[in-house]
Design an enzyme around this catalytic site. Structure first.
Site, PDB file in Angstrom:
ATOM      1  N   GLU A 233      42.588  -6.711  -1.493  1.00 12.44           N
ATOM      2  CA  GLU A 233      42.536  -6.580  -0.038  1.00 12.44           C
ATOM      3  C   GLU A 233      41.500  -7.513   0.588  1.00 12.44           C
ATOM      4  OE1 GLU A 233      44.160  -4.181   2.132  1.00 12.44           O
ATOM      5  OE2 GLU A 233      45.525  -3.746   0.476  1.00 12.44           O
TER       6      GLU A 233
ATOM      7  N   THR B 207      43.325  -4.458  11.109  1.00 12.99           N
ATOM      8  CA  THR B 207      43.159  -3.880   9.772  1.00 12.99           C
ATOM      9  C   THR B 207      41.656  -3.852   9.505  1.00 12.99           C
ATOM     10  OG1 THR B 207      45.268  -4.714   8.959  1.00 12.99           O
ATOM     11  CG2 THR B 207      43.593  -4.229   7.312  1.00 12.99           C
TER      12      THR B 207
ATOM     13  N   ASP C 196      50.155  -8.924  10.469  1.00 15.31           N
ATOM     14  CA  ASP C 196      51.253  -8.252   9.761  1.00 15.31           C
ATOM     15  C   ASP C 196      51.979  -7.233  10.643  1.00 15.31           C
ATOM     16  OD1 ASP C 196      49.346  -6.283   9.953  1.00 15.31           O
ATOM     17  OD2 ASP C 196      49.337  -5.762   7.825  1.00 15.31           O
TER      18      ASP C 196
END
Length: 272
Positions: A57, A80, A75
């Site tokens: 990640e 995020t 995305d």
């Protein structure tokens, strides 16, 4: 019911102990079964799991440095952020910030709750820009926010993955394969969610709890996981499976014992 109606914990333990002692009088089997290897919820194994996910990640083994991480990776999930990639568009960031506000009212992120409710399900930054990223990084210095991230990670991702892995008779590597899948795909109702990936695998192979071979089943699960990743451009690089989890599986390292060497996105990592 009145407490006196229950035998005390000490009484129960004495009874259990007595039963155990009686059992010991029967002849012992020729070779005692080896103690079960620790699952992914063993603290040392959990630390490995956090590092493995962080390598994929965040391209770093320092997972604790990721409390402050925040960006829009394009995305379709909005921002995020954090140790597990909580997203403003998928509800888990909202749940996290709500938990933090419940525990510490008036914190620096609490004012964004209305905006997070509005953008849930979208990639919008409406009401979050321009200061939300800076305020997230500020909040990440607070141990109460770090603990909230840990607790939400465990509640939503880690504990369900480990629980299902143990139910399926999988050891630490299989439990990790489940955890990594639920981190990326969530467990909603869509075809690429964790439960759908697992169902796809079950059509090909049985897990150990159903009499299947663990390695065969895990290969089927990872095949299904790769299929799910390839359904989405943002996840189409499957190296976190191909050059990490598959490596451990080919080595027969079902207990995820170090030393571990793997690659993600071409970068090499090592846990001694």
């Amino acid at each position: 019911m009145h407490p006196a109606a229950h035998p005390s914990r000490r009484t129960l333990l004495t009874l259990i102990g007595a039963a155990t002692c009686v059992g010991m009088l029967s002849p012992l089997p020729a070779a005692a079964a080896p103690a079960a290897a620790p699952g992914l919820d063993d603290p040392a194994k959990k630390e490995i799991a956090m590092k493995l996910v962080s390598s994929a990640e965040n391209s770093s083994l320092d997972w604790k440095a990721q409390y402050r991480y925040i960006e829009d990776i394009g995305d379709g999930r909005g921002y995020t952020a954090g140790i597990i990639g909580f997203c403003s568009g998928t509800g888990d960031m909202l749940d996290l910030v709500q938990l933090y506000a419940d525990r510490k009212p008036g914190n620096v992120l609490a004012r964004y709750l209305p905006a997070l409710r509005r953008v849930d399900g979208t990639d919008s930054h409406d009401g979050l820009d321009p200061n939300f990223p800076a305020d997230w990084r500020k909040a990440a210095q607070d141990t109460a926010f770090q603990q909230a991230q840990n607790d939400e990670r465990d509640r939503v991702y880690f504990n369900p993955a480990v629980r299902q892995g143990k139910t399926d008779g999988l050891r630490a590597l299989g439990q990790f394969a489940y955890y990594d899948a639920i981190v990326m795909h969530g467990d909603g109702g869509d075809a690429t969610s964790f439960s759908s990936i697992r169902r796809r695998a079950l059509r090909q192979s049985k897990p150990p709890a159903q009499g299947g071979n663990e390695t065969t089943y895990l290969n089927a699960f990872l095949d299904a996981r790769v299929w799910a990743m390839k359904q989405e451009e943002a996840h189409s690089d499957t190296s976190r499976v191909d050059t990490a989890q598959r490596v451990f599986l080919r080595q027969g390292n079902l207990d995820l014992n170090p030393p571990l060497d793997w690659k993600v996105y071409g970068d090499s990592y090592h846990i001694g």
